[in-house]
Design a protein around this motif. Structure first.
Motif, PDB file in Angstrom:
ATOM      1  N   GLN A   1      19.187  36.814 -21.750  1.00 53.10           N
ATOM      2  CA  GLN A   1      19.719  36.890 -23.109  1.00 53.10           C
ATOM      3  C   GLN A   1      21.135  37.465 -23.109  1.00 53.10           C
ATOM      4  N   MET A   2      21.378  38.449 -22.249  1.00 55.39           N
ATOM      5  CA  MET A   2      22.734  39.014 -22.141  1.00 55.39           C
ATOM      6  C   MET A   2      23.708  37.957 -21.659  1.00 55.39           C
ATOM      7  N   ARG A   3      23.306  37.196 -20.644  1.00 54.00           N
ATOM      8  CA  ARG A   3      24.188  36.153 -20.115  1.00 54.00           C
ATOM      9  C   ARG A   3      24.488  35.110 -21.191  1.00 54.00           C
ATOM     10  N   ALA A   4      23.462  34.701 -21.914  1.00 56.24           N
ATOM     11  CA  ALA A   4      23.661  33.704 -22.965  1.00 56.24           C
ATOM     12  C   ALA A   4      24.552  34.243 -24.077  1.00 56.24           C
ATOM     13  N   LEU A   5      24.311  35.471 -24.474  1.00 52.88           N
ATOM     14  CA  LEU A   5      25.070  36.069 -25.576  1.00 52.88           C
ATOM     15  C   LEU A   5      26.537  36.241 -25.203  1.00 52.88           C
ATOM     16  N   LEU A   6      26.802  36.794 -24.011  1.00 56.39           N
ATOM     17  CA  LEU A   6      28.184  37.045 -23.607  1.00 56.39           C
ATOM     18  C   LEU A   6      28.905  35.754 -23.247  1.00 56.39           C
ATOM     19  N   THR A   7      28.180  34.744 -22.780  1.00 56.30           N
ATOM     20  CA  THR A   7      28.792  33.431 -22.565  1.00 56.30           C
ATOM     21  C   THR A   7      29.163  32.818 -23.901  1.00 56.30           C
ATOM     22  N   HIS A   8      28.269  32.949 -24.864  1.00 60.63           N
ATOM     23  CA  HIS A   8      28.492  32.410 -26.206  1.00 60.63           C
ATOM     24  C   HIS A   8      29.689  33.086 -26.880  1.00 60.63           C
TER      25      HIS A   8
ATOM     26  N   GLY B   1      32.464  33.811 -25.588  1.00 59.43           N
ATOM     27  CA  GLY B   1      33.660  33.093 -25.177  1.00 59.43           C
ATOM     28  C   GLY B   1      34.820  33.967 -24.761  1.00 59.43           C
ATOM     29  N   ILE B   2      34.593  35.255 -24.544  1.00 61.02           N
ATOM     30  CA  ILE B   2      35.705  36.149 -24.208  1.00 61.02           C
ATOM     31  C   ILE B   2      35.516  36.855 -22.868  1.00 61.02           C
ATOM     32  N   VAL B   3      34.363  36.681 -22.228  1.00 58.21           N
ATOM     33  CA  VAL B   3      34.067  37.410 -20.994  1.00 58.21           C
ATOM     34  C   VAL B   3      34.469  36.567 -19.792  1.00 58.21           C
ATOM     35  N   PRO B   4      35.246  37.117 -18.849  1.00 54.76           N
ATOM     36  CA  PRO B   4      35.632  36.356 -17.662  1.00 54.76           C
ATOM     37  C   PRO B   4      34.416  35.804 -16.917  1.00 54.76           C
ATOM     38  N   ALA B   5      34.563  34.594 -16.401  1.00 54.52           N
ATOM     39  CA  ALA B   5      33.449  33.926 -15.721  1.00 54.52           C
ATOM     40  C   ALA B   5      32.950  34.727 -14.527  1.00 54.52           C
ATOM     41  N   THR B   6      33.854  35.425 -13.843  1.00 54.43           N
ATOM     42  CA  THR B   6      33.444  36.212 -12.673  1.00 54.43           C
ATOM     43  C   THR B   6      32.460  37.310 -13.069  1.00 54.43           C
ATOM     44  N   LEU B   7      32.615  37.868 -14.256  1.00 60.02           N
ATOM     45  CA  LEU B   7      31.682  38.901 -14.713  1.00 60.02           C
ATOM     46  C   LEU B   7      30.355  38.282 -15.137  1.00 60.02           C
ATOM     47  N   LEU B   8      30.406  37.124 -15.759  1.00 57.23           N
ATOM     48  CA  LEU B   8      29.172  36.471 -16.207  1.00 57.23           C
ATOM     49  C   LEU B   8      28.294  36.058 -15.027  1.00 57.23           C
ATOM     50  N   ARG B   9      28.948  35.796 -13.883  1.00 53.97           N
ATOM     51  CA  ARG B   9      28.179  35.415 -12.693  1.00 53.97           C
ATOM     52  C   ARG B   9      27.605  36.624 -11.973  1.00 53.97           C
TER      53      ARG B   9
END
Length: 485
Positions: free
Chosen positions: A432-439, A441-449
Motif C-alpha cells: 500500500q505504501m508503494r502504491a500510494l507513494l507511486t501514485h 508522482g513525486i517520489v524518486p524511482a530509486t526510493l520506490l524500488r
C-alpha cells in the motif's frame, strides 16, 4: 518614511507575482537602495491572477507599511519602491509592454512552485499543462509566467533591444537555470527562432531568499492606526530578518544589491540547498507535526519540547550531512537560529498555511536529501518520518475529527486512494505504501524500488495513525536510545 520622493524616480524593475513575500523582501532591498542613492529602480509589479493587491495599493499611491516584529520589539517602515501594479488578466498587453520597455533591465519573480507549471515531482515544463498549451497557441494573450516572458523577449528582439536580468526568487533549487529551461522549452514550440536570442541575451540569475512573512490580519492595520495615526489597506507583517543571495550572472544594468545587504556570489547552489533543506524542510516538518498535534501556529509547534527535539535532530543528524560548508555561515548555529525564528510568536504562520501545496515542495526539501543519503548507503529515519507525517496529515486531516483544509493540487487523488486503502486489512502495508507513494508522482524511482525507504515510511505512518505525534516521535527517540546503547 521612505526618505526619498518616489515620484521623482523612474522604473527599472518589473516584478511578477506581487504578494506579501515580495513586498517584505525584494521591495525592501530596492527601497533601501533608493533611500541610500536614488536611481531609476522603482518597481512595476504584476499580478498574474487577481486585482486584490492592486486595489489595496492603488488608493495610497502604492505606498504601504511593513511591520517588522521580534518577540519584544516592533518597527514600522513605509516602503515606496513599488510604482504601480498591473493585473495581467485585465490587460496582458500592458504587462508585455512593461517587460519589453527599454528602461526595464531587471525582472524578478515570485510565483511559488505552482507558477512554473512543472511536471509533477520534476524539473521540466509540463507542455501539456492547459495554460502552457494556451500560451504556446496564443502568444499575444498569455496567462503564465513563461508565456509573458516569451512575449516580452520576442518584442525586445523585434525592437532591437537587449535582454534583461531575470532573477527567480522562488523556493526551487537552481531556480534561475530551471526558469531558463522552462522558457527555452516553450520557445522551441512557439517560436524556435527566439531560442538562441533568449540563450544569449537574458541573464538567468538563481537566487536564495529568506524572510518569514505570515498572512496579514486586520489587527495589523488597527495596530498601525493606533500607533502611527493612519489607516493602511496594504500593510503587512514580517520578522526583522531577511536574506538574499544572488548569482552574478548579470547581462544588463542592475542595482547595487550589496549596498542594501544582499550577497552577490558566483554560485548560489550551496546557499539554496541550505535554505531549502534546513529552513523549508524543517518548516514543513513543523507544519505537519504541529497540525497533527492540534496546534494552529508554527511557533506553537516550535516550542513543543518533543517536536522541537525532532526538528533539531532532523537538521543536525540528517540534513547537515547533505550540505557543503559555507565560508560565511556556521551551519550548526544556523540550525539554532532557525528554531528561534520559528518560535517567534509575533510572526504567526499557521501550520495549514505552511503545509499547503506540499506535494510540490517535498521533492526539493525532503525527498532529494533522502535519495542522496540512500545513494551513500545511509538510512534516514527522521526524514522518512516527515514523509509519513505528510501522509498522516492527509489521512488524519480527512478522516479524523481534526479535519484540515487540504490546499494541495495532489491531495484529492491521494485522499481518494487513502479512502480505499484504509478499510483494507493491516493498513498500511508495504504494498500500500508503494502504491500510494507511486501514485503521488513525486517520489524518486530509486526510493520506490527500495524496501528500506518504504518500510520506514510504513512503520512511521502506522505509529502516527495508532498513537499520534507522541507515538511517532517517541518511537524515534527510543530508536536513538537503543543505538546509543
Amino acid at each position: 518614511m521612505p526618505g526619498y520622493n518616489p515620484s521623482e524616480l523612474g522604473c527599472g524593475i518589473v516584478h511578477i507575482g506581487i504578494g506579501n513575500f515580495h513586498r517584505a523582501h525584494q521591495a525592501v532591498y530596492v527601497d533601501e537602495i533608493l533611500r541610500q542613492s536614488g536611481g531609476d529602480w522603482r518597481i512595476t509589479a504584476v499580478s498574474l491572477r487577481n486585482p486584490d493587491m492592486r486595489d489595496r495599493m492603488q488608493s495610497q499611491n502604492c505606498l504601504y507599511t511593513l511591520c517588522e516584529r521580534t518577540a519584544d520589539r516592533e518597527n514600522l517602515r513605509v516602503v515606496g519602491a513599488v510604482a504601480k501594479v498591473l493585473v495581467a488578466p485585465e490587460n496582458p498587453t500592458a504587462v508585455i509592454d512593461a517587460l519589453a520597455a527599454k528602461s526595464t533591465s531587471v525582472v524578478t519573480v515570485t510565483v511559488t512552485e505552482k507558477g512554473y507549471c512543472l511536471k509533477p515531482g520534476g524539473r521540466e515544463l509540463d507542455l501539456s499543462h492547459p495554460e502552457i498549451v494556451h500560451d504556446v497557441l496564443h502568444p499575444a494573450a498569455p496567462k503564465t509566467l513563461v508565456g509573458f516572458l516569451l512575449a516580452a523577449c520576442r518584442l525586445r528582439r523585434d525592437r532591437g533591444l537587449p535582454g534583461f536580468n531575470l532573477l527567480s526568487c522562488d523556493n526551487l533549487s537552481d531556480n534561475g537555470a530551471l526558469l531558463r529551461d522552462c522558457l527555452l522549452s516553450a520557445a522551441r514550440l512557439q517560436d524556435s527562432s527566439l531560442v538562441s536570442w533568449i540563450a544569449q541575451e537574458v541573464g538567468f540569475c538563481s537566487t536564495m531568499v529568506d524572510c518569514m512573512v505570515p498572512a496579514t490580519s486586520d489587527d495589523i492595520a488597527e495596530n498601525i492606526q493606533s500607533h502611527a495615526g493612519y489607516r493602511d489597506t496594504a500593510c503587512l507583517l514580517s520578522e526583522n530578518f531577511r536574506q538574499w543571495v544572488i548569482e552574478d550572472n548579470f547581462v544588463a544594468p542592475t542595482p547595487d544589491w550589496r549596498s542594501a545587504g544582499a550577497s552577490v556570489v558566483a554560485d548560489v547552489a550551496p546557499y539554496e540547498r541550505m535554505k531549502l533543506r534546513l529552513l523549508n524542510g524543517s518548516h514543513s516538518a513543523l507544519a505537519f507535526l504541529g497540525a497533527l498535534r492540534g496546534y494552529t501556529y508554527i511557533y506553537e509547534a516550535a516550542t513543543d519540547r518533543q517536536i522541537r527535539w525532532f526538528v533539531m535532530a532532523l537538521m543536525r543528524r540528517e540534513m547537515l550531512s547533505t550540505l557543503e560548508a559555507l565560508p560565511d555561515i556556521d551551519l550548526e548555529q544556523y540550525c539554532t537560529t532557525l528554531l528561534d525564528r520559528f518560535s517567534n510568536p509575533s510572526v504567526p504562520y499557521t501550520c495549514q498555511q505552511v503545509a499547503s501545496d506540499s506535494s510540490q515542495k517535498l521533492p526539493q526539501r525532503i525527498l532529494e536529501p533522502i535519495a542522496e543519503r540512500s545513494r551513500r548507503g545511509e538510512q534516514s529515519p527522521l526524514l522518512t518520518g516527515v514523509v509519513a507525517a505528510w501522509l498522516g496529515y492527509l489521512f488524519l486531516g480527512t478522516f479524523s475529527a481534526q479535519r484540515f483544509e487540504l490546499r494541495d493540487p495532489a491531495a484529492q487523488p491521494l485522499v481518494e486512494m487513502l479512502q480505499r486503502q484504509k478499510h483494507q486489512k493491516n493498513f498500511p502495508t508495504l504494498d500500500q505504501m508503494r502504491a500510494l507513494l507511486t501514485h503521488a508522482g513525486i517520489v524518486p524511482a530509486t526510493l520506490l524500488r527500495g524496501e528500506p525507504f518504504l518500510g520506514m515510511v510504513q512503520d512511521r505512518l502506522a505509529r502516527l495513525i495508532e498513537g499520534g505525534v507522541e507515538r511517532l516521535i517517541g518511537g524515534l527517540q527510543g530508536e536513538e536510545l537503543l543505538q546509543a546503547l
